[in-house]
Design a protein around this motif. Structure first.
Motif, PDB file in Angstrom:
ATOM      1  N   LYS A  56       0.830  -1.205   0.000  1.00 41.84           N
ATOM      2  CA  LYS A  56       0.000   0.000   0.000  1.00 41.84           C
ATOM      3  C   LYS A  56       0.870   1.264   0.000  1.00 41.84           C
ATOM      4  N   THR A  57       1.964   1.237   0.751  1.00 39.41           N
ATOM      5  CA  THR A  57       2.861   2.388   0.810  1.00 39.41           C
ATOM      6  C   THR A  57       3.453   2.679  -0.561  1.00 39.41           C
ATOM      7  N   SER A  58       3.885   1.621  -1.235  1.00 42.84           N
ATOM      8  CA  SER A  58       4.452   1.788  -2.580  1.00 42.84           C
ATOM      9  C   SER A  58       3.411   2.362  -3.540  1.00 42.84           C
ATOM     10  N   ALA A  59       2.172   1.840  -3.450  1.00 43.84           N
ATOM     11  CA  ALA A  59       1.112   2.327  -4.345  1.00 43.84           C
ATOM     12  C   ALA A  59       0.763   3.776  -4.041  1.00 43.84           C
ATOM     13  N   LEU A  60       0.717   4.139  -2.740  1.00 39.50           N
ATOM     14  CA  LEU A  60       0.374   5.511  -2.367  1.00 39.50           C
ATOM     15  C   LEU A  60       1.461   6.481  -2.824  1.00 39.50           C
ATOM     16  N   SER A  61       2.737   6.113  -2.633  1.00 39.46           N
ATOM     17  CA  SER A  61       3.837   6.984  -3.070  1.00 39.46           C
ATOM     18  C   SER A  61       3.790   7.196  -4.575  1.00 39.46           C
ATOM     19  N   ALA A  62       3.505   6.121  -5.304  1.00 39.11           N
ATOM     20  CA  ALA A  62       3.443   6.240  -6.762  1.00 39.11           C
ATOM     21  C   ALA A  62       2.306   7.164  -7.186  1.00 39.11           C
ATOM     22  N   ALA A  63       1.135   7.037  -6.528  1.00 38.99           N
ATOM     23  CA  ALA A  63      -0.024   7.863  -6.884  1.00 38.99           C
ATOM     24  C   ALA A  63       0.247   9.336  -6.606  1.00 38.99           C
ATOM     25  N   VAL A  64       0.864   9.645  -5.462  1.00 44.46           N
ATOM     26  CA  VAL A  64       1.134  11.033  -5.108  1.00 44.46           C
ATOM     27  C   VAL A  64       2.196  11.630  -6.022  1.00 44.46           C
ATOM     28  N   SER A 210      -4.030   3.699   8.649  1.00 42.80           N
ATOM     29  CA  SER A 210      -4.209   5.105   9.029  1.00 42.80           C
ATOM     30  C   SER A 210      -3.046   5.922   8.492  1.00 42.80           C
ATOM     31  N   LEU A 211      -3.370   7.201   8.117  1.00 45.04           N
ATOM     32  CA  LEU A 211      -2.359   8.127   7.619  1.00 45.04           C
ATOM     33  C   LEU A 211      -2.407   9.401   8.448  1.00 45.04           C
ATOM     34  N   GLN A 213       0.008  13.240   9.140  1.00 44.98           N
ATOM     35  CA  GLN A 213       1.197  14.039   8.891  1.00 44.98           C
ATOM     36  C   GLN A 213       2.223  13.735   9.975  1.00 44.98           C
ATOM     37  N   LEU A 214       3.479  13.963   9.673  1.00 40.01           N
ATOM     38  CA  LEU A 214       4.547  13.565  10.589  1.00 40.01           C
ATOM     39  C   LEU A 214       4.300  14.174  11.970  1.00 40.01           C
ATOM     40  N   GLY A 215       3.964  13.270  12.923  1.00 38.51           N
ATOM     41  CA  GLY A 215       3.718  13.721  14.290  1.00 38.51           C
ATOM     42  C   GLY A 215       2.500  14.593  14.430  1.00 38.51           C
ATOM     43  N   GLY A 216       1.654  14.632  13.384  1.00 40.25           N
ATOM     44  CA  GLY A 216       0.521  15.555  13.404  1.00 40.25           C
ATOM     45  C   GLY A 216      -0.826  14.869  13.386  1.00 40.25           C
ATOM     46  N   LYS A 217      -1.749  15.493  12.676  1.00 40.00           N
ATOM     47  CA  LYS A 217      -3.131  15.062  12.700  1.00 40.00           C
ATOM     48  C   LYS A 217      -3.364  13.911  11.733  1.00 40.00           C
ATOM     49  N   VAL A 218      -4.215  12.975  12.170  1.00 37.89           N
ATOM     50  CA  VAL A 218      -4.592  11.842  11.315  1.00 37.89           C
ATOM     51  C   VAL A 218      -5.620  12.326  10.304  1.00 37.89           C
ATOM     52  N   PHE A 219      -5.346  12.074   9.033  1.00 37.10           N
ATOM     53  CA  PHE A 219      -6.291  12.525   8.002  1.00 37.10           C
ATOM     54  C   PHE A 219      -6.922  11.351   7.252  1.00 37.10           C
ATOM     55  N   TYR A 220      -6.545  10.145   7.609  1.00 35.01           N
ATOM     56  CA  TYR A 220      -7.189   8.985   6.990  1.00 35.01           C
ATOM     57  C   TYR A 220      -7.161   7.844   7.994  1.00 35.01           C
ATOM     58  N   GLY A 221      -8.283   7.135   8.135  1.00 37.51           N
ATOM     59  CA  GLY A 221      -8.342   5.983   9.001  1.00 37.51           C
ATOM     60  C   GLY A 221      -8.620   6.342  10.452  1.00 37.51           C
ATOM     61  N   VAL A 235       5.821   7.737   4.068  1.00 35.85           N
ATOM     62  CA  VAL A 235       5.520   8.092   2.666  1.00 35.85           C
ATOM     63  C   VAL A 235       6.238   9.410   2.411  1.00 35.85           C
ATOM     64  N   LEU A 236       7.306   9.373   1.660  1.00 30.19           N
ATOM     65  CA  LEU A 236       8.158  10.549   1.466  1.00 30.19           C
ATOM     66  C   LEU A 236       7.497  11.547   0.535  1.00 30.19           C
ATOM     67  N   LEU A 237       7.547  12.858   0.937  1.00 32.37           N
ATOM     68  CA  LEU A 237       6.971  13.955   0.177  1.00 32.37           C
ATOM     69  C   LEU A 237       8.076  14.958  -0.139  1.00 32.37           C
ATOM     70  N   PRO A 238       7.829  15.901  -1.019  1.00 30.35           N
ATOM     71  CA  PRO A 238       8.882  16.872  -1.384  1.00 30.35           C
ATOM     72  C   PRO A 238       9.420  17.649  -0.192  1.00 30.35           C
ATOM     73  N   ASP A 239       8.563  18.042   0.747  1.00 30.20           N
ATOM     74  CA  ASP A 239       9.049  18.861   1.862  1.00 30.20           C
ATOM     75  C   ASP A 239       8.772  18.248   3.225  1.00 30.20           C
ATOM     76  N   SER A 240       8.266  17.011   3.237  1.00 32.24           N
ATOM     77  CA  SER A 240       7.943  16.383   4.515  1.00 32.24           C
ATOM     78  C   SER A 240       7.700  14.893   4.276  1.00 32.24           C
ATOM     79  N   GLN A 241       6.942  14.263   5.175  1.00 32.96           N
ATOM     80  CA  GLN A 241       6.549  12.876   4.973  1.00 32.96           C
ATOM     81  C   GLN A 241       5.292  12.592   5.767  1.00 32.96           C
ATOM     82  N   TRP A 242       4.570  11.580   5.324  1.00 34.89           N
ATOM     83  CA  TRP A 242       3.420  11.095   6.073  1.00 34.89           C
ATOM     84  C   TRP A 242       3.817   9.809   6.781  1.00 34.89           C
TER      85      TRP A 242
END
Length: 541
Positions: A56-64, A210-211, A213-221, A235-242
């Motif tokens: 799921k992580t691989s699929a989510l990273s690819a989609a984003v 569940s997803l 933000q890093l150390g932050g609020k849950v936005f899924y699950g 899940v690595l992002l350009p300026d952060s990660q989930w």
């Protein structure tokens, strides 16, 4: 009796203590094993969940990342088309082609100097056109704008509820020309489409995701999942990660509860069975000890009787050996006297003419006494087999057979051949000499006088034994007498026509059997005799 009862009572107490300790140790051991097995089952569940989470992580990273690439394409468009008029003319067509194959792109914006002048699609976004992004940005968006201005990299806001409705993620990147700020590129992403593409539009049958933000609020699950020791992958992002978390529908322990219930029932059943067997074994052991004590006493008595019998037998064997020696000596003395007397009679009457009958009688007397002496020697040899210590030496069988042939002095019409491969072995040379002397001597004695005699001696290697064969072309033996010839004092020829004592093959068979070998005879009348026997390569009796 009182002492025995006290011992029995003490043994019963010992059995009770041992049984109680065994129950305690068994319970402790079973608890440890069950705990270990439960941990093993949980690890298996975790491996399954981890595998699903990784997919799921691989699929989510690819989609984003596929959608982030669209924003990079939008920036490339501004670099390629620098004239504002041309940019306005071609923007809609370019934007439409850019998102044609990708779902979930809500809005694409190019904002020169921060003013949203190019927006796709127009429908639903009319209020955005002409607004200044810096002045209308939410507080959390301003911080992201400052970061992209300073880093010139893509920054993200969200996911959160959009003003236009829906759950979205906003990606922005500042555009610089010749080291000067030119404007902003903005993309609004529908997170539900991203989650659906990654297979997260619904929770798994056995796994929760569940997803946040890093150390932050849950936005899924389910937010509670992060409190239940989940497995987490970034899940690595350009300026952060989930943080992407996964766990079973229920707790890790509850997920293996059914298997553990079965194992516990089975484990306790086995423990009860083993304890029952142990108790039975302890009781049986005590009964066995009692029987062993009784049996030991009986065996001790039998052992004493057996030792006495062995002593008597040894004494009897010694007496028998002395008797055989004395008897043979005492019998040989008169035989030698008879022989000498017959010779003296013949010498005293040598000057007189003796009748042929008298000469024949005197010859018979000497031959019969010689045969009697041979018979006594044979009996003495037979009685000593297995009762005297044998001298073991290195025997060259081929050389030994040649010596035997020389001693037998076969007539000229008898041809004896020794086969190739005669071995050297560790054995008693005297007994082996007796065997070959008897067998070869029989071949000479019972040859067919009507034809030339042939005797062959051959050998074959049979792993731990050698198989010897002595074969002649003599008169042969009728099959009905094959067993009889090995009996004591058995001869097939009449006594007055043969000087055989009838003990030779008996001695041969006993010697071979004493050495652990076997002997067999094959013969037909008029077709000679073939005797086969085995002899150990090393004798250590």
């Amino acid at each position: 009796m009182v002492k025995n009862n006290t011992q029995i009572l003490w043994r019963k107490r010992q059995i009770t203590i041992v049984f109680a300790l065994t129950i305690g140790l068994g319970m402790m051991l079973e608890l440890v094993l069950l705990k270990h097995y439960e941990e093993s089952l949980i690890r298996d569940v975790q491996v399954t969940v981890a595998s699903e989470l990784a997919g799921k992580t691989s699929a989510l990273s690819a989609a984003v990342n596929r959608r982030f690439a669209i924003l990079q394409g939008l920036i490339a468009f501004t670099d390629a088309v620098r004239n504002h008029g041309d940019m306005t003319m071609h923007f809609d067509e370019f934007a439409e082609g850019l998102i044609k194959t990708t779902s979930g792109i809500r809005t694409l914006i190019i904002a020169p100097n921060g003013t949203a002048s190019l927006v796709y699609p127009h429908e639903g976004n009319e209020k955005i056109i002409g607004t200044n992004i810096f002045s209308t940005a939410r507080p959390e968006q301003r911080e992201a704008l400052l970061r992209t201005l300073s880093s010139q990299q893509m920054v993200l806001n969200g996911p959160y509820q959009l003003l236009q409705g829906g759950f979205g993620l906003v990606a922005r990147q500042s555009i610089y020309r010749e080291q000067q700020f030119w404007g902003l590129a903005t993309m609004v992403i529908d997170m539900n489409a991203v989650l659906a593409e990654a297979g997260l539009d619904q929770q798994g049958e056995y796994t929760r995701f569940s997803l946040r933000q890093l150390g932050g609020k849950v936005f899924y699950g389910d937010e509670q999942l992060f409190q239940e020791e989940p497995l987490i992958l970034p899940v690595l992002l350009p300026d952060s990660q989930w943080e992407f978390a996964a766990g079973p529908r229920i707790s890790w322990t509850e997920s293996v509860k059914h298997q553990m219930t079965v194992v516990r029932v089975l484990g306790y059943s086995i423990l009860v069975l083993l304890l029952g067997l142990l108790y039975t074994a302890l009781i049986w052991q005590e009964q066995l000890k009692h029987k062993v004590m009784i049996r030991t006493g009986e065996l001790r008595e039998k052992s004493d009787e057996l030792n006495h019998a062995v002593a008597c037998l040894q004494a009897s064997n010694l007496e028998l050996e002395q008797f055989a020696y004395v008897t043979s000596h005492d019998l040989k003395a008169p035989l030698r006297a008879i022989t000498h007397l017959s010779q003296w009679v013949e010498e005293d009457l040598s000057d007189k003419e003796l009748s042929e009958t008298t000469k024949e009688y005197l010859g018979l007397i000497r031959s019969r006494t010689e045969r009697m002496e041979q018979l006594i020697n044979g009996i003495l040899q037979y009685s000593r087999i297995g009762r005297v210590n044998l001298e073991i030496a290195d025997v060259d069988v081929g050389y030994l057979i040649k010596q035997v042939i020389e001693e037998l002095m076969p007539p000229d019409d008898v041809i004896i051949t020794i086969g190739d491969g005669m071995p050297r072995l560790q054995s008693n040379p005297t007994m082996m000499r007796q065997v070959f002397a008897n067998l070869i001597g029989n071949g000479i004695r019972y040859r067919d006088i009507e034809r030339e005699g042939h005797i062959s001696i051959t050998v074959k290697d049979l792993d731990q034994y050698y198989q010897f064969n002595v074969k002649d072309n003599g008169v042969g033996i009728d099959p009905q007498f094959h067993e009889k010839v090995f009996g004591m004092f058995q001869t097939l020829a009449p006594r007055d026509k043969s000087e055989s004592t009838g003990v030779g093959l008996t001695i041969v068979k006993k010697i071979i059997q004493y050495h652990g070998g076997i002997i067999a005879l094959d013969s037909q009348v008029g077709q000679g005799v073939s005797v086969t026997f085995t002899w150990p390569k090393t004798f250590n009796k």
